[in-house]
Design a protein around this motif. Structure first.
Motif, short mmCIF file in Angstrom:
data_model
loop_
_atom_site.label_atom_id
_atom_site.label_comp_id
_atom_site.label_asym_id
_atom_site.label_seq_id
_atom_site.Cartn_x
_atom_site.Cartn_y
_atom_site.Cartn_z
N SER A 52 -3.11 13.30 4.89
CA SER A 52 -2.26 13.48 3.71
C SER A 52 -1.14 12.44 3.69
N SER A 53 -0.71 12.08 2.50
CA SER A 53 0.35 11.07 2.37
C SER A 53 1.65 11.61 2.97
N ALA A 54 1.88 12.92 2.86
CA ALA A 54 3.10 13.51 3.43
C ALA A 54 3.10 13.33 4.96
N GLN A 55 1.93 13.52 5.56
CA GLN A 55 1.80 13.36 7.01
C GLN A 55 2.13 11.92 7.42
N ILE A 56 1.61 10.98 6.67
CA ILE A 56 1.85 9.56 6.99
C ILE A 56 3.34 9.24 6.88
N ARG A 57 3.98 9.69 5.79
CA ARG A 57 5.40 9.42 5.62
C ARG A 57 6.22 10.06 6.75
N LYS A 58 5.81 11.29 7.12
CA LYS A 58 6.52 11.99 8.19
C LYS A 58 6.35 11.25 9.53
N ILE A 65 0.86 -1.19 0.00
CA ILE A 65 0.00 0.00 0.00
C ILE A 65 0.89 1.24 0.00
N THR A 66 0.52 2.21 -0.81
CA THR A 66 1.30 3.46 -0.83
C THR A 66 0.76 4.40 0.26
N SER A 67 1.58 5.39 0.60
CA SER A 67 1.12 6.37 1.59
C SER A 67 -0.09 7.13 1.05
#
Lengths: 207, 207
Positions: free
Chosen positions: B43-49, B31-33
Motif C-alpha cells: 500500500s502507498s500508506a505503508q511505503i510513505r510510513k 514516482i508516486t507512492s
C-alpha cells in the motif's frame, strides 16, 4: 479447525518452525509453550496464540504432547503426505535444488524438471530427464502437480509463473529475484537472499 | 536519520524491494507512492510510513525523484559500497552461491570459501581456492570481512556461526535449515525454502 483463509500467513509460516523443533524431541514427551519458545526464540504467548487458531492442542499447566502436536501440525500444514513438484530452470541453482535432500526427507519431491536451453534438454539430472519447458502444461496436468519451483533468471520468471498457474500449479517457490504477479488463490513464497544481505548491511555500523 | 536500532526489521527488509523496483525506472523520473505500491503490491500508506523513518524523501503531490530516492536507499542500506563475504560449505548449494551473478551485480562478493572436506580443500571454485575451515578466523580477520554465508548441513551450522562471530562476522546469511543462536548485534537472515513449501501446502485444499 479454523477456516484456512482466516489464519494470518505470518502465523502459518511459524508452524513449520514448531514442527521442526518438535521433531528433535521424543514422541511421548511433554513440552510447555515456554520450553518450545526458548528453543525457537519466540514468546510462549505467541506460540499459544498461534496454536489457538487451530484449537489449542495443549492442557493448561501440563503443556503439549510432542507426538500429538506434531501429528496435528503435519495435518494442518498438509505435510502428512508426499508432494510432487515441478522445477523450471536447471542451472547451478536448479541442480542444487533438485539434489537437495532436505526437501525429499520432508516429502517434497522434484518429479519433473524443465529448461528452455536446447543444450540441457534431454540431459539427466539424477533420475530425471530435463524436458523442454514447452511441455510443462502437459506434464503438470498429467501428473496432477500443484507445487512449482522457479529457478530461472529474473527476466523469465513471470512468464514461467504464468505458464505454471494456467497449467494448474497453486503454490510457487520463487528463487528468481523478482516479485511475481499471480491470481488470488495461488501462493508464492519468495526466496530472496539479496534482500537478506541488503537489509543486514543496514545494521553494520562503522565498516 | 533515524537511529538504526529503532527501525523495525520488517521495514528495513522492504527497502531492498523499493530499491529493486526503482532500479527499473529512469533516474530522472518521478514516482508516486501509489505507483511504487502498485509495482510491489504494497500500500502507498505503508511505503510513505516506511520512508518516513528516514526522513521522507518525497514532496506532497509530486512524488519521489527516482534517482534521489535510490541514492538515499543505497546509503541507508549501506549498499553504496562493495562487500566481501566469506562462504562456508562448498557443496552443490555453495557452488551455486559462489557463482551467482545476482550477488556480484549488487556489490556482494564471495572473496573466501571454506569447507572441512579434505577432498575439496585446495580445489578451485571460480578464481577462489577452497580453504580449510580451520583457517576461517585468520582469513576473516586479515581481510576484515563482516558478512558470512553458511551453506553447510544443519548439524554443523551453529558451530560455523559461532566461529564466524568470534572471528568478527556481524551479518550471517544462513542457508542451513536450523535456527542460529548469535549474540546481540549480529544479524542473521535465514533462507528457508522448506518453511515456504510447508506453509504454502497448508493452503492447498482438496489435493
Amino acid at each position: 479447525m479454523a477456516d484456512r483463509k482466516k489464519v494470518p500467513r505470518i502465523v502459518v509460516e511459524r508452524l513449520p518452525l514448531y514442527l521442526r523443533a518438535l521433531s528433535t524431541l521424543e514422541e511421548g514427551s511433554l513440552i510447555t509453550s515456554q520450553e518450545l519458545g526458548e528453543m525457537l526464540g519466540i514468546s510462549s504467548a505467541q506460540i499459544r496464540k498461534d496454536l489457538s487458531y487451530f484449537g489449542g492442542f495443549g492442557k493448561q499447566g501440563t503443556g503439549y504432547q510432542v507426538g500429538f502436536l506434531r501429528e496435528k501440525l503435519r495435518e494442518i500444514l498438509r505435510v502428512d503426505r508426499e508432494w510432487g513438484m515441478v522445477l523450471v530452470g536447471v542451472g547451478d541453482l536448479g541442480h542444487a535444488i533438485a539434489r537437495y535432500g532436505g526437501f525429499k526427507r520432508e516429502g517434497f519431491h522434484v518429479v519433473a524438471a524443465f529448461d528452455d536451453d536446447p543444450t540441457k534438454i534431454g540431459k539427466k539430472i539424477g533420475a530425471l530427464e530435463i524436458m523442454d519447458v514447452a511441455r510443462l502444461p502437459e506434464v503438470v496436468n498429467r501428473m496432477g502437480l500443484r507445487v512449482g519451483i522457479i529457478a530461472v533468471p529474473a527476466g523469465n520468471a513471470q512468464e514461467v509463473a504464468t505458464t505454471m498457474v494456467t497449467s494448474g500449479i497453486k503454490a510457487i517457490l520463487n528463487y528468481a529475484p523478482v516479485g511475481l504477479t499471480v491470481p488470488e488463490g495461488v501462493q508464492v513464497y519468495q526466496i530472496d537472499p539479496l534482500v537478506g544481505l541488503q537489509s543486514m548491511t543496514h545494521y553494520l555500523e562503522g565498516f
